[in-house]
Scaffold this active site. Structure first.
Site, PDB file in Angstrom:
ATOM      1  N   LYS A   1       0.822  -1.223   0.000  1.00  0.00           N
ATOM      2  CA  LYS A   1       0.000   0.000   0.000  1.00  0.00           C
ATOM      3  C   LYS A   1       0.854   1.272   0.000  1.00  0.00           C
ATOM      4  O   LYS A   1       0.512   2.255  -0.648  1.00  0.00           O
ATOM      5  CB  LYS A   1      -0.940   0.016   1.214  1.00  0.00           C
ATOM      6  CG  LYS A   1      -2.067  -1.011   1.138  1.00  0.00           C
ATOM      7  CD  LYS A   1      -2.999  -0.859   2.330  1.00  0.00           C
ATOM      8  CE  LYS A   1      -4.087  -1.920   2.314  1.00  0.00           C
ATOM      9  NZ  LYS A   1      -5.061  -1.749   3.401  1.00  0.00           N
TER      10      LYS A   1
ATOM     11  N   ASP B   1     -10.020   2.729   2.641  1.00  0.00           N
ATOM     12  CA  ASP B   1     -10.163   2.077   3.956  1.00  0.00           C
ATOM     13  C   ASP B   1     -10.885   2.989   4.952  1.00  0.00           C
ATOM     14  O   ASP B   1     -11.638   2.514   5.808  1.00  0.00           O
ATOM     15  CB  ASP B   1      -8.787   1.695   4.528  1.00  0.00           C
ATOM     16  CG  ASP B   1      -8.263   0.396   3.925  1.00  0.00           C
ATOM     17  OD1 ASP B   1      -9.078  -0.415   3.448  1.00  0.00           O
ATOM     18  OD2 ASP B   1      -7.033   0.196   3.930  1.00  0.00           O
TER      19      ASP B   1
ATOM     20  N   GLY C   1      -0.478  -0.133  13.231  1.00  0.00           N
ATOM     21  CA  GLY C   1       0.019  -0.520  11.916  1.00  0.00           C
ATOM     22  C   GLY C   1      -0.617   0.327  10.824  1.00  0.00           C
ATOM     23  O   GLY C   1      -1.162   1.409  11.086  1.00  0.00           O
ATOM     24  N   GLY C   2      -0.566  -0.181   9.592  1.00  0.00           N
ATOM     25  CA  GLY C   2      -1.097   0.563   8.455  1.00  0.00           C
ATOM     26  C   GLY C   2      -2.586   0.860   8.603  1.00  0.00           C
ATOM     27  O   GLY C   2      -3.044   1.971   8.328  1.00  0.00           O
TER      28      GLY C   2
ATOM     29  N   THR D   1       4.323  -2.381  20.411  1.00  0.00           N
ATOM     30  CA  THR D   1       5.582  -1.667  20.203  1.00  0.00           C
ATOM     31  C   THR D   1       5.284  -0.177  20.337  1.00  0.00           C
ATOM     32  O   THR D   1       4.727   0.444  19.425  1.00  0.00           O
ATOM     33  CB  THR D   1       6.138  -1.973  18.791  1.00  0.00           C
ATOM     34  OG1 THR D   1       6.147  -3.397  18.621  1.00  0.00           O
ATOM     35  CG2 THR D   1       7.539  -1.413  18.601  1.00  0.00           C
TER      36      THR D   1
ATOM     37  N   TYR E   1     -11.865  -9.655  10.697  1.00  0.00           N
ATOM     38  CA  TYR E   1     -13.162 -10.314  10.519  1.00  0.00           C
ATOM     39  C   TYR E   1     -13.036 -11.841  10.439  1.00  0.00           C
ATOM     40  O   TYR E   1     -14.003 -12.529  10.108  1.00  0.00           O
ATOM     41  CB  TYR E   1     -13.873  -9.764   9.271  1.00  0.00           C
ATOM     42  CG  TYR E   1     -12.960  -9.714   8.073  1.00  0.00           C
ATOM     43  CD1 TYR E   1     -12.259  -8.555   7.781  1.00  0.00           C
ATOM     44  CD2 TYR E   1     -12.761 -10.834   7.281  1.00  0.00           C
ATOM     45  CE1 TYR E   1     -11.384  -8.499   6.713  1.00  0.00           C
ATOM     46  CE2 TYR E   1     -11.899 -10.789   6.213  1.00  0.00           C
ATOM     47  CZ  TYR E   1     -11.209  -9.633   5.935  1.00  0.00           C
ATOM     48  OH  TYR E   1     -10.332  -9.604   4.878  1.00  0.00           O
TER      49      TYR E   1
ATOM     50  N   GLY F   1     -15.765  -6.505  11.700  1.00  0.00           N
ATOM     51  CA  GLY F   1     -14.996  -5.823  10.656  1.00  0.00           C
ATOM     52  C   GLY F   1     -15.348  -6.187   9.226  1.00  0.00           C
ATOM     53  O   GLY F   1     -14.758  -5.645   8.287  1.00  0.00           O
TER      54      GLY F   1
HETATM   55  N1  LIG Z   1     -11.738  -5.037   7.631  1.00  0.00           N
HETATM   56  C1  LIG Z   1     -10.933  -4.522   6.726  1.00  0.00           C
HETATM   57  O1  LIG Z   1     -11.346  -4.095   5.639  1.00  0.00           O
HETATM   58  C2  LIG Z   1      -9.463  -4.400   7.005  1.00  0.00           C
HETATM   59  C3  LIG Z   1      -8.701  -3.407   6.368  1.00  0.00           C
HETATM   60  C4  LIG Z   1      -7.336  -3.319   6.642  1.00  0.00           C
HETATM   61  C5  LIG Z   1      -6.756  -4.225   7.542  1.00  0.00           C
HETATM   62  N2  LIG Z   1      -7.538  -5.186   8.126  1.00  0.00           N
HETATM   63  C6  LIG Z   1      -6.924  -6.138   9.082  1.00  0.00           C
HETATM   64  O2  LIG Z   1      -6.369  -5.401  10.154  1.00  0.00           O
HETATM   65  C7  LIG Z   1      -5.233  -6.093  10.675  1.00  0.00           C
HETATM   66  C8  LIG Z   1      -4.069  -5.120  10.817  1.00  0.00           C
HETATM   67  O3  LIG Z   1      -3.672  -4.675   9.525  1.00  0.00           O
HETATM   68  P1  LIG Z   1      -2.425  -3.676   9.350  1.00  0.00           P
HETATM   69  O4  LIG Z   1      -2.316  -3.414   7.903  1.00  0.00           O
HETATM   70  O5  LIG Z   1      -2.529  -2.543  10.297  1.00  0.00           O
HETATM   71  O6  LIG Z   1      -1.219  -4.638   9.821  1.00  0.00           O
HETATM   72  P2  LIG Z   1       0.225  -4.197  10.331  1.00  0.00           P
HETATM   73  O7  LIG Z   1       0.632  -2.905   9.721  1.00  0.00           O
HETATM   74  O8  LIG Z   1       1.076  -5.409  10.166  1.00  0.00           O
HETATM   75  O9  LIG Z   1       0.020  -3.932  11.928  1.00  0.00           O
HETATM   76  C9  LIG Z   1      -0.311  -4.996  12.782  1.00  0.00           C
HETATM   77  C10 LIG Z   1      -0.663  -4.442  14.149  1.00  0.00           C
HETATM   78  O10 LIG Z   1      -1.046  -5.558  14.987  1.00  0.00           O
HETATM   79  C11 LIG Z   1      -0.201  -5.591  16.137  1.00  0.00           C
HETATM   80  N3  LIG Z   1      -0.025  -6.970  16.556  1.00  0.00           N
HETATM   81  C12 LIG Z   1       0.220  -8.042  15.760  1.00  0.00           C
HETATM   82  N4  LIG Z   1       0.273  -9.170  16.515  1.00  0.00           N
HETATM   83  C13 LIG Z   1       0.051  -8.794  17.792  1.00  0.00           C
HETATM   84  C14 LIG Z   1      -0.010  -9.497  19.026  1.00  0.00           C
HETATM   85  N5  LIG Z   1       0.159 -10.818  19.089  1.00  0.00           N
HETATM   86  N6  LIG Z   1      -0.268  -8.793  20.155  1.00  0.00           N
HETATM   87  C15 LIG Z   1      -0.455  -7.465  20.108  1.00  0.00           C
HETATM   88  N7  LIG Z   1      -0.398  -6.731  18.960  1.00  0.00           N
HETATM   89  C16 LIG Z   1      -0.144  -7.394  17.822  1.00  0.00           C
HETATM   90  C17 LIG Z   1       1.077  -4.911  15.700  1.00  0.00           C
HETATM   91  O11 LIG Z   1       1.793  -4.495  16.834  1.00  0.00           O
HETATM   92  P3  LIG Z   1       3.387  -4.192  16.720  1.00  0.00           P
HETATM   93  O12 LIG Z   1       3.492  -2.822  16.109  1.00  0.00           O
HETATM   94  O13 LIG Z   1       3.845  -4.271  18.116  1.00  0.00           O
HETATM   95  O14 LIG Z   1       3.953  -5.273  15.844  1.00  0.00           O
HETATM   96  C18 LIG Z   1       0.498  -3.756  14.865  1.00  0.00           C
HETATM   97  O15 LIG Z   1      -0.005  -2.749  15.697  1.00  0.00           O
HETATM   98  C19 LIG Z   1      -4.953  -7.249   9.718  1.00  0.00           C
HETATM   99  O16 LIG Z   1      -5.423  -8.446  10.296  1.00  0.00           O
HETATM  100  C20 LIG Z   1      -5.747  -6.889   8.476  1.00  0.00           C
HETATM  101  O17 LIG Z   1      -6.187  -8.020   7.756  1.00  0.00           O
HETATM  102  C21 LIG Z   1      -8.873  -5.280   7.899  1.00  0.00           C
END
Ligand SMILES: NC(=O)c1ccc[n+]([C@@H]2O[C@H](COP(=O)([O-])OP(=O)(O)OC[C@H]3O[C@@H](n4cnc5c(N)ncnc54)[C@H](OP(=O)(O)O)[C@@H]3O)[C@@H](O)[C@H]2O)c1
Length: 283
Positions: free
Chosen positions: A69, A105, A132-133, A156, A224, A245
């Site tokens: 992205k 998003d 995260g993103g 983090t 979700y 979600g």
């Molecule tokens: N519904 C939708 O349309 C939609 C849209 C976008 C994303 N999503 C979902 O949202 C989730 C996050 O996406 P992203 O793009 O933000 O991912 P990302 O950039 O990889 O960020 C992941 C986040 O989750 C945290 N995390 C991961 N494992 C963890 C654990 N065991 N304990 C505590 N925190 C944890 C990370 O913390 P750290 O920084 O400490 O690693 C970070 O804050 C994904 O599952 C994605 O599929 C859904």
């Protein structure tokens, strides 16, 4: 199908798990449109060249998912103000032969809550878990809807702190906290959002103590799979209104479909049931 039927797809790495083809093919069929929507796996080493030569792939446009992205936002020639604000794009199309990029998003997140928890934005204080993103889109959506105090709690801490710098120009007051202090912000939060992949099917869930949450607070997860994550199950057990979600995924998909295939698609219970049935088959 004629040779001119528009082609689109989702670019990611890995991308096999994406539900986007299911959603867009359902809409193509439902609206009786010619067109295709496919998985487009592109490795991190190849994404720069792939996007720079986008018009050679015969695509009307594409969705972009993890981990591309940010790159898409950097490489596109025409970038919407919103995508620039987030530093990330998830929807691409060609405009006068040039690659254009937007981020849907924020729309997906807000539209899902509008649909399922009307009045969700009456409150002004939010707790976001994760940095995260996807958290960026959530922060922008909340700021746009008048939330003026937003706490970002993350495992983090540095990543949460970095977001304060990224959104420094926003009117909302943002603060960062380590994940193990999230509980202390629950009592003051009108809206609690999980954006972490903790609790994703197979991953360890977050350990939150919901007992201090306000009875009127709303909880939403952007993950979700499973539909009711342990985070949402905890909120439900505490008697809170909670929103899953899946609607965010459906709503973020619609603007791209309209761009590539020319019709604003329906987002309704039929689509939701169709996607839920497919998810149940997969998991
Ligand atoms: N519904 C939708 O349309 C939609 C849209 C976008 C994303 N999503 C979902 O949202 C989730 C996050 O996406 P992203 O793009 O933000 O991912 P990302 O950039 O990889 O960020 C992941 C986040 O989750 C945290 N995390 C991961 N494992 C963890 C654990 N065991 N304990 C505590 N925190 C944890 C990370 O913390 P750290 O920084 O400490 O690693 C970070 O804050 C994904 O599952 C994605 O599929 C859904």
């Amino acid at each position: 199908m004629t040779r001119s039927a528009p082609k689109a797809g989702v670019i990611g790495w890995p991308v096999e798990h994406s539900l986007s083809p299911l959603i867009h093919r359902h809409w193509l069929q439902r609206h009786r449109l010619e067109g295709t929507y496919d998985l487009l796996p592109v490795a991190p080493d190849d994404i720069g060249a792939y996007l720079q030569h986008f018009c050679e792939h015969g695509l009307a446009g594409a969705n972009v998912t993890v981990p591309h992205k940010e790159t898409a936002c950097r490489i596109a020639g025409k970038v919407s103000d919103l995508a620039r604000r987030l530093g990330a794009a998830n929807t691409l199309w060609l405009e006068d032969g040039e690659l254009a990029a937007d981020n849907t998003d924020v729309h997906g997140f807000v539209a899902n809550l509008d649909e399922r928890a009307s009045g969700w934005d009456d409150g002004k204080t939010a707790l976001i878990i994760g940095a995260g993103g996807a958290a960026r889109a959530v922060i922008a959506g909340l700021a746009d809807r008048g939330f003026d105090r937003i706490v970002i709690a993350n495992r983090t801490l540095e990543r949460a702190t970095a977001l304060l710098g990224w959104f420094a120009g926003e009117p909302a007051q943002l603060s960062a906290a380590p994940l193990d202090r999230a509980d202390t912000f629950l009592a003051g939060a009108d809206l609690i959002v999980n954006t972490t992949s903790a609790g994703l099917a197979g991953a360890a869930p977050l350990a939150l103590d919901w007992s201090s949450a306000q009875a009127t607070a709303i909880a939403t997860d952007i993950v979700y799979v499973p539909l009711i994550t342990p985070f949402l199950a905890g909120a439900a057990q505490a008697g809170l209104t909670h929103v899953d979600g899946l609607g965010m995924l459906l709503h973020q998909a619609a603007p791209g479909f309209r761009k590539w295939f020319g019709v604003m698609p329906d987002i309704d219970e039929e689509l939701r049931s169709f996607v839920l049935a497919a998810l149940a088959e997969r998991h």
